[in-house]
Design a protein around this motif. Sequence first.
Motif, PDB file in Angstrom:
ATOM      1  N   ASP A 193       0.836  -1.200   0.000  1.00  9.32           N
ATOM      2  CA  ASP A 193       0.000   0.000   0.000  1.00  9.32           C
ATOM      3  C   ASP A 193       0.871   1.249   0.000  1.00  9.32           C
ATOM      4  OD1 ASP A 193      -2.241  -1.429  -0.072  1.00  9.32           O
ATOM      5  OD2 ASP A 193      -2.788  -1.183   2.048  1.00  9.32           O
ATOM      6  N   ALA A 194       1.863   1.246   0.903  1.00  5.56           N
ATOM      7  CA  ALA A 194       2.751   2.405   1.009  1.00  5.56           C
ATOM      8  C   ALA A 194       3.494   2.631  -0.313  1.00  5.56           C
ATOM      9  CB  ALA A 194       3.758   2.208   2.139  1.00  5.56           C
ATOM     10  N   PHE A 195       3.896   1.534  -0.937  1.00  3.38           N
ATOM     11  CA  PHE A 195       4.612   1.605  -2.205  1.00  3.38           C
ATOM     12  C   PHE A 195       3.725   2.249  -3.291  1.00  3.38           C
ATOM     13  CE2 PHE A 195       6.109  -0.480  -6.183  1.00  3.38           C
ATOM     14  CZ  PHE A 195       7.360   0.101  -6.228  1.00  3.38           C
ATOM     15  N   THR A 251      -1.344   9.294   4.210  1.00  2.00           N
ATOM     16  CA  THR A 251      -0.093   9.874   3.706  1.00  2.00           C
ATOM     17  C   THR A 251       1.120   9.158   4.297  1.00  2.00           C
ATOM     18  OG1 THR A 251      -0.140  11.565   5.417  1.00  2.00           O
ATOM     19  CG2 THR A 251      -1.077  12.164   3.289  1.00  2.00           C
ATOM     20  N   THR A 252       0.933   7.872   4.606  1.00  3.07           N
ATOM     21  CA  THR A 252       2.069   7.089   5.068  1.00  3.07           C
ATOM     22  C   THR A 252       2.844   6.575   3.855  1.00  3.07           C
ATOM     23  OG1 THR A 252       0.916   6.429   7.053  1.00  3.07           O
ATOM     24  CG2 THR A 252       2.779   5.072   6.399  1.00  3.07           C
ATOM     25  N   PHE A 253       3.870   7.341   3.481  1.00  4.37           N
ATOM     26  CA  PHE A 253       4.690   6.928   2.352  1.00  4.37           C
ATOM     27  C   PHE A 253       5.771   5.987   2.841  1.00  4.37           C
ATOM     28  CE2 PHE A 253       3.088  11.210   1.120  1.00  4.37           C
ATOM     29  CZ  PHE A 253       2.224  10.753   0.149  1.00  4.37           C
ATOM     30  N   LEU A 254       6.554   5.483   1.933  1.00  2.34           N
ATOM     31  CA  LEU A 254       7.496   4.419   2.274  1.00  2.34           C
ATOM     32  C   LEU A 254       8.396   4.779   3.454  1.00  2.34           C
ATOM     33  CD1 LEU A 254       8.523   3.035  -1.229  1.00  2.34           C
ATOM     34  CD2 LEU A 254       7.276   1.854   0.587  1.00  2.34           C
ATOM     35  N   SER A 255       8.959   5.991   3.422  1.00  3.35           N
ATOM     36  CA  SER A 255       9.932   6.283   4.466  1.00  3.35           C
ATOM     37  C   SER A 255       9.261   6.476   5.811  1.00  3.35           C
ATOM     38  CB  SER A 255      10.766   7.509   4.087  1.00  3.35           C
ATOM     39  OG  SER A 255       9.928   8.580   3.796  1.00  3.35           O
ATOM     40  N   ILE A 256       8.036   6.985   5.816  1.00  5.63           N
ATOM     41  CA  ILE A 256       7.323   7.119   7.086  1.00  5.63           C
ATOM     42  C   ILE A 256       7.042   5.732   7.673  1.00  5.63           C
ATOM     43  CG2 ILE A 256       5.149   7.849   8.152  1.00  5.63           C
ATOM     44  CD1 ILE A 256       5.141  10.247   6.381  1.00  5.63           C
ATOM     45  N   SER A 297      14.708  -1.133   4.431  1.00  6.71           N
ATOM     46  CA  SER A 297      15.505  -0.025   3.885  1.00  6.71           C
ATOM     47  C   SER A 297      16.386  -0.480   2.739  1.00  6.71           C
ATOM     48  CB  SER A 297      16.331   0.674   4.965  1.00  6.71           C
ATOM     49  OG  SER A 297      16.736  -0.208   5.936  1.00  6.71           O
ATOM     50  N   LEU A 298      16.872  -1.736   2.836  1.00  7.73           N
ATOM     51  CA  LEU A 298      17.684  -2.213   1.725  1.00  7.73           C
ATOM     52  C   LEU A 298      16.854  -2.331   0.450  1.00  7.73           C
ATOM     53  CD1 LEU A 298      20.090  -4.862   3.212  1.00  7.73           C
ATOM     54  CD2 LEU A 298      20.636  -2.679   2.147  1.00  7.73           C
ATOM     55  N   MET A 299      15.651  -2.858   0.609  1.00  9.02           N
ATOM     56  CA  MET A 299      14.801  -3.002  -0.565  1.00  9.02           C
ATOM     57  C   MET A 299      14.421  -1.625  -1.129  1.00  9.02           C
ATOM     58  SD  MET A 299      12.563  -6.214   0.620  1.00  9.02           S
ATOM     59  CE  MET A 299      11.143  -5.873  -0.362  1.00  9.02           C
ATOM     60  N   TYR A 300      14.156  -0.725  -0.202  1.00 12.55           N
ATOM     61  CA  TYR A 300      13.826   0.653  -0.568  1.00 12.55           C
ATOM     62  C   TYR A 300      14.948   1.249  -1.417  1.00 12.55           C
ATOM     63  CZ  TYR A 300      11.779   5.262   0.585  1.00 12.55           C
ATOM     64  OH  TYR A 300      11.193   6.483   0.548  1.00 12.55           O
ATOM     65  N   PHE A 301      16.158   1.073  -0.895  1.00  6.54           N
ATOM     66  CA  PHE A 301      17.333   1.584  -1.580  1.00  6.54           C
ATOM     67  C   PHE A 301      17.451   0.988  -2.988  1.00  6.54           C
ATOM     68  CE2 PHE A 301      21.929   0.748  -2.411  1.00  6.54           C
ATOM     69  CZ  PHE A 301      22.312   2.052  -2.654  1.00  6.54           C
ATOM     70  N   LEU A 302      17.255  -0.348  -3.047  1.00  5.57           N
ATOM     71  CA  LEU A 302      17.386  -1.009  -4.345  1.00  5.57           C
ATOM     72  C   LEU A 302      16.305  -0.544  -5.322  1.00  5.57           C
ATOM     73  CD1 LEU A 302      18.395  -4.618  -3.251  1.00  5.57           C
ATOM     74  CD2 LEU A 302      19.817  -2.838  -4.294  1.00  5.57           C
ATOM     75  N   VAL A 303      15.096  -0.338  -4.783  1.00  8.16           N
ATOM     76  CA  VAL A 303      14.005   0.093  -5.654  1.00  8.16           C
ATOM     77  C   VAL A 303      14.325   1.460  -6.268  1.00  8.16           C
ATOM     78  CG1 VAL A 303      11.631   0.946  -5.639  1.00  8.16           C
ATOM     79  CG2 VAL A 303      12.169  -1.278  -4.643  1.00  8.16           C
ATOM     80  N   ILE A 304      14.799   2.382  -5.435  1.00 11.87           N
ATOM     81  CA  ILE A 304      15.133   3.716  -5.940  1.00 11.87           C
ATOM     82  C   ILE A 304      16.241   3.626  -6.981  1.00 11.87           C
ATOM     83  CG2 ILE A 304      16.144   5.950  -5.346  1.00 11.87           C
ATOM     84  CD1 ILE A 304      14.653   5.878  -2.782  1.00 11.87           C
ATOM     85  N   SER A 320      11.357  12.947  -4.362  1.00 16.55           N
ATOM     86  CA  SER A 320       9.967  12.789  -3.929  1.00 16.55           C
ATOM     87  C   SER A 320       9.694  11.358  -3.485  1.00 16.55           C
ATOM     88  CB  SER A 320       9.014  13.175  -5.066  1.00 16.55           C
ATOM     89  OG  SER A 320       9.159  12.263  -6.132  1.00 16.55           O
ATOM     90  N   PHE A 321      10.468  10.435  -4.018  1.00 17.83           N
ATOM     91  CA  PHE A 321      10.275   9.040  -3.648  1.00 17.83           C
ATOM     92  C   PHE A 321      10.722   8.792  -2.213  1.00 17.83           C
ATOM     93  CE2 PHE A 321      10.489   4.411  -4.341  1.00 17.83           C
ATOM     94  CZ  PHE A 321       9.358   4.257  -5.111  1.00 17.83           C
ATOM     95  N   MET A 322      11.508   9.709  -1.698  1.00 20.98           N
ATOM     96  CA  MET A 322      12.012   9.540  -0.334  1.00 20.98           C
ATOM     97  C   MET A 322      11.350  10.520   0.622  1.00 20.98           C
ATOM     98  SD  MET A 322      16.028   8.823  -1.020  1.00 20.98           S
ATOM     99  CE  MET A 322      16.363  10.202  -2.054  1.00 20.98           C
ATOM    100  N   ILE A 323      10.252  11.145   0.210  1.00 19.93           N
ATOM    101  CA  ILE A 323       9.646  12.189   1.049  1.00 19.93           C
ATOM    102  C   ILE A 323       9.306  11.646   2.441  1.00 19.93           C
ATOM    103  CG2 ILE A 323       7.301  11.743   0.215  1.00 19.93           C
ATOM    104  CD1 ILE A 323       6.912  14.825   0.371  1.00 19.93           C
ATOM    105  N   TYR A 324       9.641  12.415   3.451  1.00 20.76           N
ATOM    106  CA  TYR A 324       9.383  11.983   4.813  1.00 20.76           C
ATOM    107  C   TYR A 324       8.883  13.130   5.687  1.00 20.76           C
ATOM    108  CZ  TYR A 324      10.159  10.558   9.616  1.00 20.76           C
ATOM    109  OH  TYR A 324       9.986  10.313  10.930  1.00 20.76           O
ATOM    110  N   THR A 325       9.732  14.176   5.808  1.00 16.10           N
ATOM    111  CA  THR A 325       9.496  15.198   6.815  1.00 16.10           C
ATOM    112  C   THR A 325       8.149  15.900   6.681  1.00 16.10           C
ATOM    113  OG1 THR A 325      11.829  15.566   6.588  1.00 16.10           O
ATOM    114  CG2 THR A 325      10.652  17.073   8.017  1.00 16.10           C
ATOM    115  N   GLU A 326       7.802  16.341   5.468  1.00 13.76           N
ATOM    116  CA  GLU A 326       6.600  17.150   5.315  1.00 13.76           C
ATOM    117  C   GLU A 326       5.336  16.437   5.771  1.00 13.76           C
ATOM    118  OE1 GLU A 326       9.045  16.851   3.105  1.00 13.76           O
ATOM    119  OE2 GLU A 326       9.254  18.613   1.832  1.00 13.76           O
ATOM    120  N   PRO A 327       5.052  15.246   5.222  1.00 11.66           N
ATOM    121  CA  PRO A 327       3.818  14.594   5.702  1.00 11.66           C
ATOM    122  C   PRO A 327       3.923  14.218   7.181  1.00 11.66           C
ATOM    123  CG  PRO A 327       5.030  13.170   4.184  1.00 11.66           C
ATOM    124  CD  PRO A 327       5.685  14.496   4.145  1.00 11.66           C
ATOM    125  N   PHE A 328       5.128  13.933   7.645  1.00 10.41           N
ATOM    126  CA  PHE A 328       5.285  13.559   9.043  1.00 10.41           C
ATOM    127  C   PHE A 328       4.930  14.737   9.948  1.00 10.41           C
ATOM    128  CE2 PHE A 328       7.710  13.111  12.955  1.00 10.41           C
ATOM    129  CZ  PHE A 328       7.252  11.861  13.376  1.00 10.41           C
TER     130      PHE A 328
END
Lengths: 365, 291, 367
Positions: free
Chosen positions: B64-66, B239-244, B263-270, B220-228
């Motif tokens: 879902d987050a993805f 608004t729970t994106f991947l990094s949140i 986080s490893l998968m996240y990194f690989l996806v990016i 934008s794929f790594m957005i965290y702070t603003e929605p948090f």
Amino acid sequence: MSLRLEGVSKIVNGETHIHPADIVLEKGSMNVLLGPTSAGKTSLMRLMAGLDKPDTGRIFWEDQDVTGKRVQDRDIAMVYQQFVNYPSMTVYDNIASPLKLRKKSAAEIDARVREMAELLKLTSILGSKPAEISGGQQQRCAMARALAKDVGLVLMDEPLANLDYKLREELRVEIPRLFKASGSIFVYATTEPEEALLLGGNTATLWEGRITQFGPAMDVYRGPVDATTARVYSDPPMNFVSVQKDAAGIRFPDGQLIPATGETGNIPDGTYRAGFRAHNLEIGTLQPGAVSFAAKLIVTELTGSDTFLHVSVAGERWIGLIPGLQDFRAGQELPIGLNPESLFYFDEQDQLVAAPDQPVDMERV
Amino acid sequence: MEKTVNQRAWLLVIPVLILVAFSSIIPMMTVVNYSFQDSFGGNEFFWVGLEWYRELLHSERLWDAFGRQLLFSFIILLIEIPLGILVALSMPKKGFAASICLVLMSLPLLIPYNVVGTIWQVFGRADIGLLGRALSDLGISYNYSQNAFDAWATVIMMDVWHWTSLVALLSYAGLRSIPSAYYQAAKIDQAGRWSVFRHIELPKMRGVLMIAILLRFMDSFMIYTEPFVLTGGGPGNATTFLSIDLVKMALGQFDLGPAAAFSLMYFLVILLISYVFYTVMITADKNEANR
Amino acid sequence: MAAITLQNLAHSYNPDSGADADYALKEVNHVWEDGKAYALLGPSGCGKTTLLNIISGLLTPTRGQVLFDGQDVTEASTADRNIAQVFQFPVVYDTMTVGENLAFPLRNRGMDKALISERVQRIAEMTGLEADLHKRARGLTTDLKQKISLGRGMVREDVNAILFDEPLTVIDPHLKWELRTQLKSLHQEFGHTMIYVTHDQTEALTFAEKVVVMKDGLVLQIGTPQELFERPAHAFVGYFIGSPGMNFLPVTVEGNSARLKDAAVTLTDDYGTPDGDLRLGIRPEFVRLTRQADGLPVTINHVQDAGRHKFVNATLFDSEINIAVDEGSQIGPDMTRVILDPEKISIFRDDWRLDGRPVDQVGGGAS
């Protein structure tokens, strides 16, 4: 002192930029690389300089193998088409920079800088920055810097290409003078046959990454080994016509026959291409024995003293250069002639089989 | 162009290699290590192999987050790229006005992420925020902490406000590098405004636009702070994106193992998506040139 | 097509200073006749590009007017002047095919489709682009791209003028021949008014019916290639046209006799007794090396062989001169004298040409 290339080639991304080349440049010689854009002049120079590593072959400097040697450790200088100077330094400091790197004494540097400035007419602008002087002066400054350190090999890659016509003329006279004063091996790349002739020395003609011929400038100009070399060494481009040699003589496409004399007498029967340079085309009263053609005029160009005629003859397009100013109407039929003595003959493999007799060598004064 | 072979050059790179090793390679190896283990309490670790990866790939929450993440990046690009180009086109070409414009444009870029979040959080509040109050006075119901759509709209607006300048500045640089002869030729050819854009400006901006798209996508794929800052990923998980999600997992639940695998998968996806992006754009460029 | 009139035209990039030296273009009055080919020739910084930009509408002149067929267009924009221009570097629309590039100016003017394709076909034939019409313009060689630029400049029949800004700079020497003839043929075919800016004398002389020679913002001479070559109005024209340029020797002149140090040269014209800084000008082509005793004594410095000619550099009374010798002729060690062709001698006072009166009209019975 000599630079020797043995079977040196360069391949980039599967594309051959330089076919295996063998060439020996002797001490104190001027060597002009002549060829159109992307014929391989710059690639060959980079190999000579050590900026690129050849894919095959070896490079010798004074009989020592320097193939893998870094450019920094070699004894060379280079002048480029762009005017490369240090923008923040004065002309004086620009010329002095390579000497400072070599840790010469201040007095020695000063003497050398002033000597170079004198030679290249830069004395009055030694205190100026490159941005404040003309293009011609900038290029002279770059040359002075290259020559100041007194190296064994000086490479110049179309140094005059970005200059105004008249400045080019001026520097063309200066370069042979500089060369004589330096005693180094000079390598000079150009696209213009006239420049190659005026600089003198040796000419290496290049075409599609191959050195087609190397020898004294006049020998190559008057005795090109093949049609490609002849084309490269002619401006306007060399004109060609296909001819037939048989027992009776040499037959032109329109049936005209001329006797096969001299060298042409010895070539086997068959089809040849005859080539001649623009200024060998004649008009008006023809010399006895001249081959005559009815040409259709495409366009004339007047240069002030001479006239270029662009004509079509038997499906070929020729450019003629005749003395004096003569204007003709486009589409007009013109009787033109060729002195058979001025024809080069190439066989079906484009190799030279007969060249015009060399004009008697002028007695040097 | 081939470089001259010189092994001594490696000596010069060693300090940087050491620095990089400490700053990224070693921490990353720690993460790799965690991702194959389970931890209890503090210092007890058990080897679990690919367990965490398997679990994550079947986690609906992660997918879902993805999905949200992809949608978000897509919308961001869709708005910011054309808008940035438009802004660049309407900027003054030279003189004092151009300098002023450039400074104003760079201002949002200088504001820290969490401050941007806070600004918009206050701005959008229905009681004291200028935007929230204005909207509710107009009779439009707007509440980012209750309504998922409003939360999305706010996060997108925030990002557009924050980053369109970057696209605009890059495009502006691209536009300025077009030789004046092209514009003159177009005038002489009586080309319309659209033709000038379509046949001169756009093709010449190609290079910088590729960079802009790549940068904006990765960021934008790594957005965290603003929605948090705005809603903490809510309302619900809207608004729970991947990094949140990742932070929730790692810090909120102390699931170090799954978080490391995540986080490893996240990194690989990016990495993968950026690579695909890049190659597609480069090959498109080459094909175009060779046609 | 139109005649272009320059009226009291001058331009300064710094008009407030009022200093004459600040004028990049000093006052010029000239009519560019309809349908002729002109060249603006001069070294870099001579003001030729300034003049071109004023004609194209890119610059508004500080003083004076530009008229197209009598109509004042000084303030009109480039687009309103209905001109075409070809630039130094190829300007092509990368997104379009070669054909679309050629058709673009016509399409923008809403021309009929059939007429467009007919015209594009014609231009493609004349520029040798037929085979490439459907290729994408992007990725073509510089030569081809510049051909497209030339073609696009030519494609409209109704333009007032076509301006060329050093269009062959980026072209290989061999291809220059091809493109130059194409330009010339296109001019003969379509009869556009053409203005061609260059610093290359060969390009200027071969292209233009009339050449405008400029230096330091000043128009020195406007003339046919022959006039520039044979009767340069200014010493700079003599130097700039021809390669090598004209030889200059300091002289004193009395009537039809010019005195160089202790030798005298008889002139065809009578110049009276001019004062000022006098120089005799003669082209290398009209100096002949000889054994004849009546020649002027020279010391030969060096000889350069350019194939068709040999250029001999020699010293004549402390002045360096160049002598052009034809391919067939020989240079002997005993050829230490030169003869100047009296018909081809020009006399300059303070760099400007002096016009004498033909001798046989002066004294009547002198001969």
